[in-house]
Design a protein around this motif. Structure first.
Motif, short mmCIF file in Angstrom:
data_model
loop_
_atom_site.label_atom_id
_atom_site.label_comp_id
_atom_site.label_asym_id
_atom_site.label_seq_id
_atom_site.Cartn_x
_atom_site.Cartn_y
_atom_site.Cartn_z
N TRP A 34 -8.93 -4.07 -12.72
CA TRP A 34 -8.26 -5.36 -12.51
C TRP A 34 -8.79 -6.40 -13.50
O TRP A 34 -9.76 -6.15 -14.22
CB TRP A 34 -8.43 -5.85 -11.07
CG TRP A 34 -9.83 -5.82 -10.52
CD1 TRP A 34 -10.83 -6.69 -10.82
CD2 TRP A 34 -10.36 -4.91 -9.54
NE1 TRP A 34 -11.96 -6.39 -10.10
CE2 TRP A 34 -11.70 -5.29 -9.30
CE3 TRP A 34 -9.84 -3.82 -8.85
CZ2 TRP A 34 -12.52 -4.62 -8.40
CZ3 TRP A 34 -10.67 -3.15 -7.96
CH2 TRP A 34 -11.98 -3.54 -7.73
N TRP A 308 -15.08 -4.95 -2.94
CA TRP A 308 -13.72 -5.00 -2.39
C TRP A 308 -13.71 -6.01 -1.24
O TRP A 308 -14.52 -5.92 -0.32
CB TRP A 308 -13.33 -3.63 -1.84
CG TRP A 308 -13.14 -2.53 -2.85
CD1 TRP A 308 -14.07 -1.61 -3.24
CD2 TRP A 308 -11.93 -2.20 -3.57
NE1 TRP A 308 -13.52 -0.73 -4.14
CE2 TRP A 308 -12.21 -1.07 -4.36
CE3 TRP A 308 -10.64 -2.75 -3.60
CZ2 TRP A 308 -11.25 -0.48 -5.19
CZ3 TRP A 308 -9.69 -2.16 -4.43
CH2 TRP A 308 -10.00 -1.04 -5.21
N THR A 348 -6.68 -6.90 -6.80
CA THR A 348 -5.22 -6.72 -6.91
C THR A 348 -4.49 -6.64 -5.56
O THR A 348 -3.28 -6.48 -5.52
CB THR A 348 -4.79 -5.48 -7.74
OG1 THR A 348 -4.97 -4.29 -6.95
CG2 THR A 348 -5.58 -5.34 -9.04
N ILE A 349 -5.23 -6.77 -4.45
CA ILE A 349 -4.65 -6.53 -3.12
C ILE A 349 -4.35 -7.85 -2.39
O ILE A 349 -5.24 -8.66 -2.18
CB ILE A 349 -5.61 -5.69 -2.25
CG1 ILE A 349 -5.94 -4.37 -2.97
CG2 ILE A 349 -5.00 -5.41 -0.88
CD1 ILE A 349 -6.93 -3.49 -2.21
N GLY A 399 4.87 -8.73 -2.02
CA GLY A 399 4.10 -8.36 -3.20
C GLY A 399 4.89 -8.61 -4.47
O GLY A 399 6.09 -8.40 -4.50
N ASP A 403 1.02 -6.37 -7.69
CA ASP A 403 0.31 -6.60 -6.42
C ASP A 403 0.27 -5.32 -5.61
O ASP A 403 1.23 -4.54 -5.61
CB ASP A 403 1.04 -7.65 -5.57
CG ASP A 403 0.85 -9.06 -6.11
OD1 ASP A 403 -0.03 -9.27 -6.96
OD2 ASP A 403 1.60 -9.94 -5.66
N TRP A 404 -0.80 -5.17 -4.87
CA TRP A 404 -0.94 -4.02 -3.99
C TRP A 404 -0.95 -4.55 -2.55
O TRP A 404 -1.78 -5.38 -2.21
CB TRP A 404 -2.23 -3.29 -4.33
CG TRP A 404 -2.52 -2.05 -3.54
CD1 TRP A 404 -1.72 -1.40 -2.66
CD2 TRP A 404 -3.74 -1.29 -3.59
NE1 TRP A 404 -2.33 -0.29 -2.16
CE2 TRP A 404 -3.57 -0.19 -2.71
CE3 TRP A 404 -4.94 -1.42 -4.28
CZ2 TRP A 404 -4.59 0.75 -2.50
CZ3 TRP A 404 -5.93 -0.48 -4.07
CH2 TRP A 404 -5.76 0.60 -3.19
N TYR A 406 -1.90 -3.31 0.68
CA TYR A 406 -2.65 -2.13 1.10
C TYR A 406 -2.57 -1.89 2.62
O TYR A 406 -2.14 -0.85 3.07
CB TYR A 406 -4.10 -2.27 0.64
CG TYR A 406 -5.06 -1.27 1.25
CD1 TYR A 406 -4.83 0.10 1.13
CD2 TYR A 406 -6.18 -1.71 1.95
CE1 TYR A 406 -5.72 1.01 1.69
CE2 TYR A 406 -7.07 -0.81 2.50
CZ TYR A 406 -6.84 0.55 2.37
OH TYR A 406 -7.72 1.43 2.94
N TRP A 409 -4.95 3.04 4.56
CA TRP A 409 -4.42 4.35 4.14
C TRP A 409 -3.64 4.90 5.34
O TRP A 409 -4.18 5.57 6.19
CB TRP A 409 -5.54 5.32 3.79
CG TRP A 409 -6.43 4.91 2.65
CD1 TRP A 409 -7.77 4.74 2.68
CD2 TRP A 409 -6.05 4.67 1.29
NE1 TRP A 409 -8.25 4.39 1.44
CE2 TRP A 409 -7.21 4.34 0.56
CE3 TRP A 409 -4.82 4.67 0.61
CZ2 TRP A 409 -7.20 4.02 -0.80
CZ3 TRP A 409 -4.80 4.36 -0.76
CH2 TRP A 409 -5.99 4.05 -1.44
N ARG A 414 6.94 0.69 4.35
CA ARG A 414 6.58 -0.35 3.38
C ARG A 414 7.79 -1.00 2.71
O ARG A 414 7.68 -1.54 1.60
CB ARG A 414 5.62 0.24 2.32
CG ARG A 414 4.26 0.59 2.93
CD ARG A 414 3.32 1.28 1.98
NE ARG A 414 2.07 1.63 2.66
CZ ARG A 414 1.01 0.81 2.77
NH1 ARG A 414 1.05 -0.39 2.28
NH2 ARG A 414 -0.08 1.21 3.41
#
Lengths: 684, 684
Positions: A34, A308, A348-349, A399, A403-404, A406, A409, A414
């Motif tokens: 990033w 993070w 980036t999130i 986003g 952009d992420w 998140y 997981w 989405r």
């Protein structure tokens, strides 16, 4: 006391860059993917003094520049002096400015003198806008230090077990550590290979392991050979095992030890139960958290070693029940946020930016330091405004390219704007309102945004048929995941009835895909704890984290799937050793136990008042200690055979048991006898 | 050919920081007092290839990272490779990405291979927005180079004259040079002091001199002693003289020489006249410009050695008639502008931002390189928009807190918005329109801004009674300075009548304060040249610059006041040696002679067509050569005893004499005979 000073936030930007550029994978450096914030390379520091008597001072600096003294009396006379030499101060009302530039590093100074010395009373400028506060650290107070090199503690360790296997030698250090490997050759240098592993399987898999190092006598970017001591010292790496293949008589060649590097956070929080498994979970969680706590809270020790925001946000909670360190939280907040201008979401999130915003409120609740909050307010506001720029007419955040979104997981629908993301935005808006109010800033705009958003979330995402918030209303699929529903309870966005509806239809519904990461497990269990499902929380802690223990975990993992066996347990991200086996977000039992089972929480910012509401029926006998302030205050509590003892070193505490409350006096031990129905009386 | 590549503009940001942090004053480093742009520390480079046969390549890098190869065929398989090792390329349609981070320096790579090598076809990303072009330089094409160290030429020089004076030794190098001082001790190290001076007076004033260095054997930030060669090598400094006080037998101690460091720009432009003074002015101007031209056009060699946009803008004009170097212009434009986000006016000066904007048009007119203009367009637009944000309802630009409205070192009425600044804004808007059109971008907005502004300038600042533009209309003082009136003519904002009105009432009016700096003298003389006052321009060149020669100048000065004598000539900024005696803006005769007296100008971008219109009546016999392109094209012209010879190596030229024109054929010498009335005929 003199302190090294820098432009506020720049120390953290510097070290965050160092941290995020340090990842190693199979012999290669993997810098974070990033945009990387920059520190200021050209600054000045300033303070005015009323000097009444002759005195000297000296300015130590990292960088090049000069000292300017301005007579603030009528003549405004200016004179310049060099750095690093004794300066005689003029008498009178004077302004001292230290101009310092540094191309390669962090411009920082330490001023030493009797009256004139550098501390938090100085201000800094990067030649833009108003002066800002300076940054300081308790670790940097001596002229011979360099704030660009963090002050780590170090300990020499030997393997706890050595095993000859397949013609090679396997060293076992008992659990993950972050260390340089030292190999002292008996005679001459000889080429050997170090195959590292968080698991025994990984270390023995010399071809496949994530971290491996074949020592080279010259030009080795991963380490260095010192002929004078015949010692090779490698780069810092995290591992439990080191396997040296093809060498079964390693002692003939030399001696392998490691230099464990860590930040020595105090041992305050502690929990020990007659339930051994629970004690062990606490212990392993504490070890995991400590290993992931250095200059910053990082995600994991082997991989990525990056900062993070989502992971760090969870650590802020755990820190409260463990070492209660204020500076690591500040460093992490500042390192994550970077320079004032915001060009990209954190890591980036988008959700990570929102957690960061919420974390400022959490910071204040924990430490009640208005100064820090004031210093970071502009960075907070800019990030909030940057986020609001990417909302639609309904106030829903989406986003943008790059952009992420998140969340977790997990198989979330989405399509379009996501419910869980809106919940986080709403929560972040609340934090923005809270902090704005605190600092006496206008919060009207954010108030309105929050209220409109809350209404639209319920209107668009609540599905009465499903008794749940759906992931996305745009796709038409009406898919239900746990995530948005967890947030709804966690943030108090639903009343008791709807909360129970959600528990029935989502959280206790086996047909809804379960949470797989300890990361979201944290929020799920906290949500359930908040509505009183303590038994379930305890059972889950024991089964999920206990499950890792049963799998031989000596630190907690990034992800745990009880159905997986053998080497399949270590696979993640399409990499057979991609999973981190010492991952900060695995440590949440520290918080869940401290906050909900022992039940300690601040009821005013900075634990000015606090409450302890232990779930005695669920817990067996136990001993625990938790911090209450940055200055060493703590509360100790134990329950043994129906007797509860509690001692706190600061006033403001309330013990709550069976809806009865009693004040906890400072520095006095109270003893209560408790019967099976949780009825109690004071013994002394 | 392989070239080192970097994120476009970052090489220049890196070197500009180095340049602007390098000023020395009386033993102290004086970093520039403005916000300093940062280069990107984390980038990747990318190019797609169609690989048809087996081959290898190697990636040399400054920084840490890895190489990723993606198969762009169906499987999108990715593999990672280390830097600095031979990589075997897969066959097929592949994407190569080089990820490289560098905390202390500039992330840059050189890829070597047959088909796969780094050049301008690669793109770069800082993980924000779209990919950008890479930057390259003709100087950096070898793996063993480091783009962080500029490739200077060096020459060892000895003093041209040595003199024993007041018990010390004075070395005279004939004129200013920028050099390291080398002192080779005959025997052991011995402490000596070097007192530098641009003037003899300064060097001999050991207490007062601007640059002085007492050699220290150890830990000397200003230089270093090499025991193996018994040589002390100092930091780079500019001086003509070095005085070593208290040592009259210096040869007994050792030998002093200097290492002159420079960028070896080609000798193209030349002008030699039978008027020796004019020849000498050309020669000294050329020397001055070359000394101030390195990685960037800097203001002066002793002080500040900083990159100033106003000063540099004038150099772009002079460069056209001297060495015609394209890269130095590009480097200076990029170094001045810095990172994409704009946080402060260039060098803090609003007018300097405006000159920078105009310079992009000048760049295109000179070199016709649309690629470069395209690469810089976003930076241009952001600076224009940033400037327009500080305009009032009339479109007039004003200074914000921290902004410097400079114009010139002159007594301008600085109340409210200033006329000269509005003239510059109007001209910058024209450049914005020109470049936008060129690149096919919408220019409507800037067109309108320009037209409204022009109208308002005339309405608010033109004073019919004074026959002049006044400095400020808000103060009511109606003060007239030359500056705005010069711009009005220079930019073609007045017709012939009003221009003459201005000349009478302002430019040729002794009651209006004269221009004192060569800086604005440039614009004043150019304005007068544009309306045909060539005789006056020539006379001024001879009296003003000739005046400096008469004062012993061997390079041209920052400021010249013929009334000052002795050491008073060296004083400026309240510092007795504050004045720079080798200052780029002193070199404008190069341009004024070339552009207006010899009369060469491009009539299409990049000299696709050009015109030569020499003022033969004013010039005596002369020989001159001027560049016509970056690839070595030039025009040579001479006039001797009524015969004019002209040869140009590229087509497109037109010779204009007495309103008659003739085509200049490429690579053929034309010979004309000219009579006293400037009538002419072709001899051959």
């Amino acid at each position: 006391m003199s302190k090294w000073i820098w432009y506020h936030g720049d120390f953290e930007i510097y070290h965050a860059m160092k941290q995020n550029f340090d990842r190693e994978e199979r012999g290669m450096t993997w810098p974070a993917y990033w945009y990387t914030s920059n520190w200021n390379h050209n600054v000045y520091f300033k303070r005015d003094y009323e000097v009444t008597h002759k005195q000297t001072f000296i300015v130590h600096a990292k960088g090049k520049g000069y000292v300017k003294i301005t007579n603030l009396g009528s003549d405004e006379h200016e004179s310049k002096f060099p750095l690093d030499t004794k300066i005689e101060s003029p008498i009178g009302h004077i302004r001292i400015q230290v101009f310092v530039s540094n191309m390669q590093g962090l411009p920082t100074v330490l001023v030493e003198g009797n009256q004139i010395f550098s501390d938090e009373e100085w201000v800094a400028s990067n030649f833009l806008g108003s002066d800002v506060s300076v940054g300081t650290s308790k670790y940097f107070t001596h002229a011979n230090q360099n704030p660009m090199k963090f002050e780590y503690s170090q300990r020499r360790l030997m393997a706890s077990k050595i095993e000859i296997i397949d013609g090679g030698t396997l060293y076992d250090f008992g659990h993950d550590i972050t260390a340089q490997t030292l190999f002292k050759f008996n005679n001459n240098f000889q080429q050997i290979t170090l195959s590292y592993g968080e698991s025994r399987t990984e270390a023995l898999d010399v071809l496949g392991t994530y971290l491996k190092h074949t020592l080279k006598k010259e030009k080795d970017p991963l380490g260095q050979y010192y002929p004078e001591t015949k010692t090779f010292v490698t780069k810092l790496r995290a591992f439990r095992y080191i396997y040296v293949p093809d060498v079964s008589n390693l002692k003939k060649i030399g001696q392998l030890s490691v230099n464990f590097e860590y930040v020595d956070f105090p041992q305050i929080g502690n929990f020990k139960s007659s339930d051994n498994e629970l004690s062990q979970i606490w212990k392993i969680a504490d070890r995991t958290l400590r290993l992931c706590s250095g200059v910053f809270f990082i995600d994991g020790v082997k991989r990525d070693r990056w900062v993070w925001a989502g992971d760090a946000y969870q650590c802020y909670f755990m820190n409260r029940y463990d070492f209660f360190d204020k500076e690591i939280v500040e460093r992490t907040i500042l390192g994550l946020r970077g320079e004032l201008d915001i060009k990209q979401h954190l890591d980036t999130i988008v959700d990570y930016s929102l957690y960061w915003l919420i974390s400022i409120e959490l910071y204040y609740e924990t430490f009640a330091d208005k100064n820090f909050v004031n210093n970071i307010y502009q960075k907070m506001k800019r990030l909030m405004d940057y986020s609001l720029e990417q909302t639609n007419d309904l106030g829903f955040i989406y986003g943008r390219k790059g952009d992420w979104i998140y969340i977790d997981w997990a198989d979330i629908d989405r399509n379009g704007t996501l419910c869980a993301e809106q919940m986080l935005l709403a929560r972040a808006l609340q934090s923005m309102v809270y902090i704005s109010k605190l600092l006496g800033k206008d919060d009207t705009f954010y108030q309105k945004k929050y209220h409109d958003l809350r209404q639209n979330i319920d209107h668009y995402f609540w599905n009465a048929t499903k008794h749940a918030y759906i992931d996305s209303y745009e796709s038409g699929m009406k898919h239900v995941s746990r995530h948005a529903n967890i947030f709804a309870i966690l943030f108090g966005y639903v009343g008791q009835n709807r909360a129970n509806e959600i528990v029935r239809s989502v959280l206790r519904n086996d047909r809804i895909e379960p949470i797989k990461t300890p990361y979201f497990k944290f929020w799920e269990l906290e949500a359930l704890a908040q509505i009183g499902k303590y038994k379930y929380v305890l059972d889950e802690i024991k089964s999920y984290w206990g499950g890792m223990l049963a799998n031989g975990a000596t630190t907690f993992w990034e992800q745990f799937d009880p159905t997986k066996q053998g080497s399949a347990r270590y696979e993640m991200y399409d990499d057979k050793y991609g999973k981190s086996l010492c991952h900060a977000w695995g440590s949440s039992p520290i918080y869940l136990i401290g906050r909900y089972l022992v039940g300690l929480r601040p009821t005013a910012p900075g634990y000015g008042t606090y409450e302890i509401n232990p779930q005695l029926k669920l817990l067996n006998d136990f001993d625990c200690t938790f911090p209450l302030s940055t200055s060493g205050d703590k509360v100790e509590m134990s329950v043994h055979e129906g007797t509860l003892n509690i001692t706190a070193t600061r006033p403001g505490g309330v013990l709550k048991l069976s809806d009865r409350k009693m004040t906890i006096p400072a520095n006095e031990t109270i003893e209560l006898s408790i019967n099976e129905n949780n009825n109690w009386k004071v013994k002394k």
